[in-house]
Design a protein around this motif. Structure first.
Motif, PDB file in Angstrom:
ATOM      1  N   ARG A  99       0.835  -1.206   0.000  1.00  0.00           N
ATOM      2  CA  ARG A  99       0.000   0.000   0.000  1.00  0.00           C
ATOM      3  C   ARG A  99       0.875   1.264   0.000  1.00  0.00           C
ATOM      4  O   ARG A  99       0.532   2.265   0.612  1.00  0.00           O
ATOM      5  CB  ARG A  99      -0.947  -0.004   1.198  1.00  0.00           C
ATOM      6  CG  ARG A  99      -2.014  -1.075   1.128  1.00  0.00           C
ATOM      7  CD  ARG A  99      -3.023  -0.938   2.246  1.00  0.00           C
ATOM      8  NE  ARG A  99      -2.431  -1.253   3.537  1.00  0.00           N
ATOM      9  CZ  ARG A  99      -2.348  -2.479   4.062  1.00  0.00           C
ATOM     10  NH1 ARG A  99      -2.831  -3.509   3.387  1.00  0.00           N
ATOM     11  NH2 ARG A  99      -1.796  -2.682   5.251  1.00  0.00           N
ATOM     12  N   GLU A 100       1.992   1.169  -0.703  1.00  0.00           N
ATOM     13  CA  GLU A 100       2.895   2.313  -0.764  1.00  0.00           C
ATOM     14  C   GLU A 100       2.245   3.504  -1.457  1.00  0.00           C
ATOM     15  O   GLU A 100       2.515   4.659  -1.098  1.00  0.00           O
ATOM     16  CB  GLU A 100       4.194   1.940  -1.496  1.00  0.00           C
ATOM     17  CG  GLU A 100       5.043   0.892  -0.803  1.00  0.00           C
ATOM     18  CD  GLU A 100       4.561  -0.534  -1.086  1.00  0.00           C
ATOM     19  OE1 GLU A 100       3.694  -0.700  -1.975  1.00  0.00           O
ATOM     20  OE2 GLU A 100       5.051  -1.465  -0.415  1.00  0.00           O
ATOM     21  N   HIS A 125       9.392  13.432  -4.110  1.00  0.00           N
ATOM     22  CA  HIS A 125       9.456  12.552  -5.272  1.00  0.00           C
ATOM     23  C   HIS A 125      10.618  11.562  -5.208  1.00  0.00           C
ATOM     24  O   HIS A 125      10.475  10.415  -5.674  1.00  0.00           O
ATOM     25  CB  HIS A 125       9.532  13.372  -6.563  1.00  0.00           C
ATOM     26  CG  HIS A 125       9.339  12.552  -7.796  1.00  0.00           C
ATOM     27  ND1 HIS A 125      10.347  12.332  -8.705  1.00  0.00           N
ATOM     28  CD2 HIS A 125       8.274  11.854  -8.252  1.00  0.00           C
ATOM     29  CE1 HIS A 125       9.897  11.564  -9.680  1.00  0.00           C
ATOM     30  NE2 HIS A 125       8.648  11.260  -9.426  1.00  0.00           N
ATOM     31  N   PRO A 126      11.791  11.930  -4.680  1.00  0.00           N
ATOM     32  CA  PRO A 126      12.841  10.910  -4.550  1.00  0.00           C
ATOM     33  C   PRO A 126      12.380   9.706  -3.749  1.00  0.00           C
ATOM     34  O   PRO A 126      12.732   8.566  -4.064  1.00  0.00           O
ATOM     35  CB  PRO A 126      13.973  11.670  -3.840  1.00  0.00           C
ATOM     36  CG  PRO A 126      13.763  13.088  -4.218  1.00  0.00           C
ATOM     37  CD  PRO A 126      12.273  13.261  -4.291  1.00  0.00           C
ATOM     38  N   LEU A 127      11.610   9.925  -2.698  1.00  0.00           N
ATOM     39  CA  LEU A 127      11.095   8.816  -1.901  1.00  0.00           C
ATOM     40  C   LEU A 127      10.118   7.980  -2.729  1.00  0.00           C
ATOM     41  O   LEU A 127      10.142   6.747  -2.664  1.00  0.00           O
ATOM     42  CB  LEU A 127      10.403   9.344  -0.649  1.00  0.00           C
ATOM     43  CG  LEU A 127       9.792   8.289   0.278  1.00  0.00           C
ATOM     44  CD1 LEU A 127      10.857   7.353   0.809  1.00  0.00           C
ATOM     45  CD2 LEU A 127       9.057   8.962   1.430  1.00  0.00           C
ATOM     46  N   ALA A 132       9.126   2.865  -5.551  1.00  0.00           N
ATOM     47  CA  ALA A 132       8.759   2.158  -6.792  1.00  0.00           C
ATOM     48  C   ALA A 132       9.818   1.126  -7.151  1.00  0.00           C
ATOM     49  O   ALA A 132       9.490  -0.016  -7.538  1.00  0.00           O
ATOM     50  CB  ALA A 132       8.589   3.170  -7.923  1.00  0.00           C
ATOM     51  N   ARG A 133      11.103   1.473  -7.021  1.00  0.00           N
ATOM     52  CA  ARG A 133      12.174   0.526  -7.335  1.00  0.00           C
ATOM     53  C   ARG A 133      12.222  -0.616  -6.317  1.00  0.00           C
ATOM     54  O   ARG A 133      12.376  -1.783  -6.669  1.00  0.00           O
ATOM     55  CB  ARG A 133      13.525   1.253  -7.351  1.00  0.00           C
ATOM     56  CG  ARG A 133      13.741   2.189  -8.527  1.00  0.00           C
ATOM     57  CD  ARG A 133      15.214   2.569  -8.639  1.00  0.00           C
ATOM     58  NE  ARG A 133      15.703   3.201  -7.434  1.00  0.00           N
ATOM     59  CZ  ARG A 133      15.722   4.510  -7.228  1.00  0.00           C
ATOM     60  NH1 ARG A 133      15.256   5.312  -8.165  1.00  0.00           N
ATOM     61  NH2 ARG A 133      16.193   5.005  -6.109  1.00  0.00           N
ATOM     62  N   ARG A 134      12.080  -0.257  -5.040  1.00  0.00           N
ATOM     63  CA  ARG A 134      12.260  -1.255  -3.980  1.00  0.00           C
ATOM     64  C   ARG A 134      11.167  -2.305  -3.989  1.00  0.00           C
ATOM     65  O   ARG A 134      11.430  -3.488  -3.745  1.00  0.00           O
ATOM     66  CB  ARG A 134      12.295  -0.539  -2.624  1.00  0.00           C
ATOM     67  CG  ARG A 134      12.541  -1.472  -1.452  1.00  0.00           C
ATOM     68  CD  ARG A 134      12.593  -0.699  -0.151  1.00  0.00           C
ATOM     69  NE  ARG A 134      13.639   0.313  -0.159  1.00  0.00           N
ATOM     70  CZ  ARG A 134      13.784   1.224   0.788  1.00  0.00           C
ATOM     71  NH1 ARG A 134      12.938   1.262   1.801  1.00  0.00           N
ATOM     72  NH2 ARG A 134      14.750   2.112   0.715  1.00  0.00           N
ATOM     73  N   PRO A 138       4.946   0.627 -10.283  1.00  0.00           N
ATOM     74  CA  PRO A 138       5.171   1.556 -11.400  1.00  0.00           C
ATOM     75  C   PRO A 138       5.510   2.959 -10.889  1.00  0.00           C
ATOM     76  O   PRO A 138       4.882   3.472  -9.952  1.00  0.00           O
ATOM     77  CB  PRO A 138       3.834   1.554 -12.149  1.00  0.00           C
ATOM     78  CG  PRO A 138       3.172   0.270 -11.748  1.00  0.00           C
ATOM     79  CD  PRO A 138       3.599   0.010 -10.347  1.00  0.00           C
ATOM     80  N   VAL A 139       6.504   3.577 -11.493  1.00  0.00           N
ATOM     81  CA  VAL A 139       6.898   4.928 -11.106  1.00  0.00           C
ATOM     82  C   VAL A 139       5.745   5.902 -11.310  1.00  0.00           C
ATOM     83  O   VAL A 139       5.508   6.795 -10.486  1.00  0.00           O
ATOM     84  CB  VAL A 139       8.126   5.378 -11.921  1.00  0.00           C
ATOM     85  CG1 VAL A 139       8.416   6.858 -11.689  1.00  0.00           C
ATOM     86  CG2 VAL A 139       9.341   4.550 -11.545  1.00  0.00           C
TER      87      VAL A 139
END
Length: 473
Positions: A99-100, A125-127, A132-134, A138-139
């Motif tokens: 649920r990020e 936005h960096p977070l 999304a990567r971790r 989808p970004v």
């Protein structure tokens, strides 16, 4: 409606729109010019007209100008101290795995109460990209969730400048507007999450790495929103945000905890809402009198600023640094304060010239509910010139006399103006460029991402306004 008064209104509004869209002048000058044109065409004597402009400008700023400045200062300290990032990490932990996107929406909704959308997106936005990567999300989904959360409270909940100015212009109780705005935002959060989950994966394949500001591509810093987002190039050539961290890399753990970061936000909101509640249910008591002082918006936000200044900056932060933050905040708040005052001047001319009463009588026969008039005006202004804040202030200015004459609840009128300002963000909105460029989309894909999101929120607000109209009679 009398033809002279109709012409006065039409020419005044035309002057505002023309000056904002096609001249080098801004909304402040446009609204003042519109007030003068309206008054002169309506037959107000020049001497009386100047008096109306001065009275409207002064009375509006007397009630709301200081509050806007204090709210922007709190946001600046929260932004620079790492408080916004601390709140983001807290919501990610609370939401849990899978649920990020919900966490990013909730984070945006909280952070945007005092922090401008553009700044909040650059900071967080960096977070969003790191999550999304971790977790393989989808970004675009994560970016949409964050941007949507930032947008809904920015448009609906004081002390962001637009709703705050509308409350002053329409004579609404600020505590009631904050409570109603928060209740209004809650059902919009699932709308943001749903749109992000549906549209995000479909646009992921259209990401353009040359647009994302963590590459060395020259295009990364282009677009109207780039300069306003506060980005710059570091020594490595990477674009960095206000936090000094290359965009796309997860920032380090914030130097303060989320509890401390939340205090400057929660205390003023609790005091202001408490003033409204105790004034309604315990008027004349010692408790109500105490809240009447501490819950006055100026006092409440001053207390919040004091807490922010002394609790949030990391140990070792110099006085000169904090004063620099506050100075920068005052500079950014200045034009918003002036625009709000000019809106008050325009509204006073509309009332004193008789245009407001005549318009109220004319539109009473329209086949739409009266409470939707601010919504429609804000929608047209937003599409025409791009700024949600200007759309809210213009709508509150033009509809104020009509709402008063028609007996529409001031809080409902504020909600209507704020909801209408969310419609169809596109190329003339700096936030459009911040969201789409930092995500890495352009052209039609960018419009599907962000123009689609804002229009969906605009449509979703209509039934909520209908419910509010049934309650706020």
């Amino acid at each position: 409606m009398d033809l002279q008064l109709l012409a006065a209104l039409g020419l005044g509004v035309a002057a505002v729109v023309a000056l904002i869209l096609w001249s080098r002048l801004d909304a402040f000058v446009g609204l003042l010019a519109g007030a003068l044109v309206t008054g002169l065409v309506a037959g107000v004597s020049p001497v009386d007209l100047i008096g109306h402009v001065s009275t409207g400008f002064g009375s509006t700023l007397g009630g709301i100008g200081v509050v806007i400045a204090l709210g922007v200062m709190i946001g600046k300290v929260l932004e620079e101290s790492g408080g916004a990032d601390a709140l983001a990490k807290l919501f990610v932990r609370l939401a849990g795995r899978g649920r990020e996107d919900v966490a990013m929406t909730a984070t945006g909704a909280v952070v945007s109460v005092p922090v401008f959308c553009d700044s909040g997106f650059v900071i967080l936005h960096p977070l969003a990209r790191s999550l999304a990567r971790r977790y393989g999300r989808p970004v675009v989904t994560m970016s949409l969730a964050l941007a949507g959360g930032l947008a809904i409270t920015h448009h609906m909940v004081p002390p962001t400048p637009g709703p705050l100015a509308a409350a002053g212009l329409l004579g609404a109780d600020l505590g009631a507007v904050i409570a109603a705005g928060l209740l209004f935002v809650i059902p919009l959060i699932p709308v943001v999450v749903a749109y992000a989950r549906i549209v995000g994966p479909r646009l992921e394949s259209q990401l353009d790495p040359t647009l994302v500001p963590d590459s060395d591509a020259p295009a990364a810093a282009e677009g109207p929103g780039a300069a306003q987002a506060g980005t710059s190039r570091g020594a490595s050539g990477h674009v960095v945000g206000r936090t000094g961290v290359p965009v796309g890399e997860e920032p380090p753990d914030p130097p303060i905890g989320a509890g401390r970061a939340a205090l400057p936000l929660l205390l003023p909101l609790v005091l202001i809402i408490g003033n409204t509640v105790t004034g309604a249910v315990a008027e004349g008591t010692a408790l109500a009198n105490a809240f009447a002082f501490a819950g006055n918006p100026t006092v409440a936000l001053l207390l919040g600023l004091a807490i922010a200044v002394y609790l949030l900056p990391p140990r070792g932060t110099s006085r000169a640094t904090v004063v620099g933050w506050l100075t920068a905040a005052a500079a950014s708040a200045g034009m918003i304060v002036f625009i709000t005052g000019a809106g008050g001047a325009f509204g006073e001319v509309l009332r004193q010239s008789g245009v407001g009463d005549a318009l109220a009588e004319a539109v009473s026969g329209w086949p739409v509910p009266m409470f939707l008039m601010p919504f429609l005006i804000a929608s047209f202004v937003r599409v025409a010139q791009g700024s949600g804040t200007v759309a809210i202030i213009t709508s509150a200015t033009l509809s104020g006399p009509v709402m008063e004459a028609a007996g529409v609840d001031p809080t409902l009128a504020v909600l209507s103006a704020c909801a209408g300002s969310m419609v169809f963000s596109y190329f003339n909105d700096s936030y459009f460029w911040v969201v789409t460029r930092f995500t890495g989309l352009s052209g039609v894909a960018a419009m599907k991402m962000w123009s689609g999101m804002t229009t969906t929120l605009w449509l979703a607000s209509l039934p909520l306004l209908g419910v509010a109209a049934l309650i706020l009679r």
